[in-house]
Design an enzyme around this catalytic site. Structure first.
Site, PDB file in Angstrom:
ATOM      1  N   GLY A  43     -59.509  -8.126   7.909  1.00 25.08           N
ATOM      2  CA  GLY A  43     -59.339  -8.761   9.209  1.00 25.08           C
ATOM      3  C   GLY A  43     -60.692  -8.910   9.875  1.00 25.08           C
ATOM      4  N   HIS A 267     -45.310  -5.070  23.572  1.00 27.56           N
ATOM      5  CA  HIS A 267     -45.771  -6.341  24.161  1.00 27.56           C
ATOM      6  C   HIS A 267     -44.636  -6.991  24.942  1.00 27.56           C
ATOM      7  CE1 HIS A 267     -47.685 -10.197  24.649  1.00 27.56           C
ATOM      8  NE2 HIS A 267     -48.774  -9.767  24.042  1.00 27.56           N
ATOM      9  N   ARG A 331     -49.750  -5.021  30.134  1.00 32.24           N
ATOM     10  CA  ARG A 331     -48.597  -5.154  29.253  1.00 32.24           C
ATOM     11  C   ARG A 331     -47.570  -4.037  29.423  1.00 32.24           C
ATOM     12  NH1 ARG A 331     -51.745  -7.125  23.727  1.00 32.24           N
ATOM     13  NH2 ARG A 331     -52.248  -9.199  24.515  1.00 32.24           N
ATOM     14  N   HIS A 402     -45.817  -3.646  19.150  1.00 26.67           N
ATOM     15  CA  HIS A 402     -46.965  -4.523  18.938  1.00 26.67           C
ATOM     16  C   HIS A 402     -48.181  -3.755  18.399  1.00 26.67           C
ATOM     17  CE1 HIS A 402     -49.447  -8.029  19.507  1.00 26.67           C
ATOM     18  NE2 HIS A 402     -50.176  -7.468  20.449  1.00 26.67           N
ATOM     19  N   GLU A 426     -58.451  -1.511  14.916  1.00 27.70           N
ATOM     20  CA  GLU A 426     -57.207  -0.863  15.316  1.00 27.70           C
ATOM     21  C   GLU A 426     -56.933   0.422  14.546  1.00 27.70           C
ATOM     22  OE1 GLU A 426     -52.484  -2.093  16.072  1.00 27.70           O
ATOM     23  OE2 GLU A 426     -53.826  -3.483  15.025  1.00 27.70           O
ATOM     24  N   ARG A 436     -53.548  -1.060  25.769  1.00 31.44           N
ATOM     25  CA  ARG A 436     -54.630  -2.017  25.517  1.00 31.44           C
ATOM     26  C   ARG A 436     -54.470  -3.250  26.386  1.00 31.44           C
ATOM     27  NH1 ARG A 436     -55.167  -6.577  22.775  1.00 31.44           N
ATOM     28  NH2 ARG A 436     -53.307  -6.389  21.471  1.00 31.44           N
TER      29      ARG A 436
END
Length: 639
Positions: A43, A267, A331, A402, A426, A436
């Site tokens: 990633g 989320h 969030r 999430h 992460e 976050r």
């Protein structure tokens, strides 16, 4: 075990990273060619680290379980990436970005690491722009910005609703450049099943070739885990189906401490569950809350067409409860507020487990073309999944599992408690605390990969230049490979009647019900009992067809779910230990009169770092005390 040493540099906050870099040891170009580095994950963190380390001259081996690095889950990030450029002239700064992250994480993150993440954010945007990432631009050609939850400035750079995809293409291009140059060797379709530790140092990994089933040994002078989070423990989540926590979990069982495992982000803007047969949920970007208004009917059980409900009969509950931030609260706050309205009977849709995200007013004010320019691909995705057009009727959204703020404990150099084993993005715990902020994920993982780990790993490798290449025929490699094979054979030998997916789904429901958006002591204790019972049933009745020496996706899933049982118990144990509410960790016993999270700084202002003590043994808790020298801990207030 010795007391945790975070290796936080002294001096003023703004000077810590600069002074620390000046003190780090270097490796000259000729010696870099003698050193091998394994990077697991491709990633934005892994691709950034591998390409940069390859460019520096190290011999890098990079591993991913996908067929291509372009399929890394970073590709799914939609809304944007933060940086403190202050292009909007709205008084943004590195300090404001740092403070928003500290506050958004409910004062449960390490001060020095968070400031550094904010500090390198501007370098990240410059780098991606140079790589050709097509960030949105304003009419004059300058890079455009939008706002995200938990902040009052516009600092999020974006490429419509596909920022992650565009950034991963840029990172992939720089990674491929090093593959072509011969400094990086790519190993795709490899599943990392264990970490090899030799004389107390991380020296390699054991992988399974997912095409042939072959078990392989790979060695290096240092290992970097960039393997993402473990949010798929909930089964239904916004993550890619193959996202998992196995590599980090194996590191934990080899001696790396696992920090704050119960800090899992829910989320608020996921497409709700549509039926009993779904394998995952789909995220709708937080950026939609810039123009969309969240509401429910004021009347319980109101099943009318939302377009026929007049404004005076609508409850824009985020705007009502949090007037200063409105629909752009963080969030965790938005998720709990949606849950509260639905639990009280005001939810909409067939199940009553969703709320409206409405673009009617934004379309009237800006025009449909302007809204399409910002969110067109997201609207198209929503319509394909639900059959409804957000241009004509409000979206329906509901919270879903999430991002994981918890992860492997690392010091300021991003090294775990196993020397030579680093965790970035992460996979580590260090930058987000208990919640976050939106658009800080791509910011942190890119910063770790491109602008932090290349400096800090070099400091470690400076003492390894006299160490010859690590052989893979040592007793440690032999024993670790033997353990891996025995475990896979144990799974295959069960020959039960239940599918792996059925066990994963049931585990996910336990985790969601008792350790999801809300937790309490009774439920958490019940979760431990139920996880233990389900795990016992798994080892007696799971059905995994096929063999180990072939392409076998059921075996892959079974191995990961077996790890999830163990990780789930640690997650619940951590949630039980933390008898306070903070960020996404909401203990029902600890809330304010208005239903907000209530911290207990006198008892829980620490990072909970758990040490594995052996099979069947309770993990040992180590505490890294969080002391804030440059900010003051206070109750979060978004009103």
């Amino acid at each position: 075990m010795s007391k945790l040493d975070a290796k936080i540099p002294g001096g003023p906050l703004a000077d810590k990273w600069k002074n620390h870099k000046a003190s780090l040891k270097l490796v000259n170009p000729a010696n870099k060619k003698k050193l091998d580095i394994i990077v697991v994950g491709t990633g934005l963190a892994g691709a950034g680290a591998a390409s940069t380390l390859g460019e520096l001259g190290y011999n890098v081996k990079v591993f991913c379980y996908q067929d291509s690095p372009r399929r890394a889950h970073s590709v799914a990030a939609q809304g944007g990436i933060n940086a403190a450029k202050n292009y909007r002239n709205d008084n943004d700064s590195v300090y404001r970005l740092f403070y928003d992250m500290i506050k958004g994480g409910d004062f449960r993150a390490r001060e020095a690491n968070v400031y550094r993440a904010a500090e390198v954010s501007n370098l990240v945007i410059d780098h991606y722009t140079a790589l050709g990432v097509p960030f949105a631009r304003d009419y004059g050609g300058m890079l455009d910005n939008r706002s995200f939850g938990g902040v009052q400035v516009s600092r999020t750079f974006y490429a419509k609703g596909q920022t992650g995809q565009q950034c991963i293409l840029g990172a992939y291009s720089s990674l491929n450049r090093q593959v072509e140059a011969g400094t990086v060797t790519m190993y795709s379709r490899r599943d990392v099943l264990d970490i090899v530790v030799v004389d107390g140092k991380a020296r390699g990994i054991i992988t399974r070739n997912l095409v042939t089933g072959e078990i392989e040994r790979h060695s290096a002078h240092a290992v970097v885990l960039a393997t993402g989070g473990y949010g798929t423990i909930y089964y239904l989540s916004t993550l890619a189906l193959n996202s998992n926590g196995t590599a980090a979990w194996k590191a934990y069982k080899k001696g790396a401490l696992f920090a704050n495992p119960s800090f899992v982000q829910i989320h608020p803007t996921s497409i709700p569950v549509l039926n009993d047969y779904q394998a995952k949920l789909t995220l709708m970007s937080e950026s939609l809350r810039n123009d969309g208004r969240v509401w429910v009917p004021k009347q319980k059980g109101d099943k009318r067409d939302p377009n026929t409900i007049p404004d005076e009969e609508r409850d824009y509950y985020l705007e009502r409860r949090y007037p200063a931030f409105g629909n752009l609260v963080p969030r965790d706050v938005a998720s709990r507020a949606a849950k509260e309205r639905c639990d009280a009977g005001f939810g909409v849709g067939p199940t009553g487990l969703s709320v409206y995200l409405d673009f009617r007013d934004a379309i009237k004010k800006q025009g449909e073309k302007a809204i399409e320019g910002k969110y067109g691909n997201l609207f198209e995705m929503y319509e394909k999944i639900t059959g409804e057009s957000p241009y004509k009727t409000p979206m329906r959204i509901y919270p879903a599992g999430h991002y994981t703020m918890g992860g492997l404990w690392v010091d300021y150099n991003l090294m775990t408690t196993i020397p030579g084993l680093f965790a970035i993005g992460e996979a580590n715990f260090s930058d987000h605390g208990a919640n976050r902020l939106g658009a800080s994920s791509l910011m942190q993982c890119s910063g770790d990969g491109y602008f932090i780990i290349p400096y800090t790993i070099t400091d470690y490798l400076a003492d390894e230049i006299r160490t010859p290449r690590i052989p893979t025929n040592t007793p440690e490699f032999e024993a670790t490979e033997k353990d891996v094979k025995e475990r896979l054979n144990k799974i295959l030998a069960v020959k039960g009647k239940e599918t792996v997916t059925s066990f994963h789904r049931r585990l996910g429901k336990i985790m969601w019900d008792y350790c999801g958006m809300a937790r309490n002591e009774e439920g958490l204790k019940k979760a431990l009992v139920e996880i233990n019972a389900l795990e016992e049933e798994f080892w007696k009745n799971v059905c995994v067809p096929g063999t180990n020496d072939e392409f076998n996706q059921e075996l892959e899933k079974a191995s990961r779910v077996a790890d999830f049982f163990e990780l789930g118990k640690l997650l619940v144990t951590d949630a039980l230990n933390r008898k306070e509410s903070c960020g996404a960790h909401f203990r029902e016993e600890s809330q304010t009169e208005t239903g907000e999270a209530k911290r207990d700084d006198s008892k829980y202002a620490y990072v909970a770092a758990w040490e594995y003590k052996g099979e069947g043994q309770a993990p040992e808790l180590h505490k890294e005390e969080l002391s804030y020298e440059f900010v003051k801990m206070q109750e979060r207030n978004y009103k």
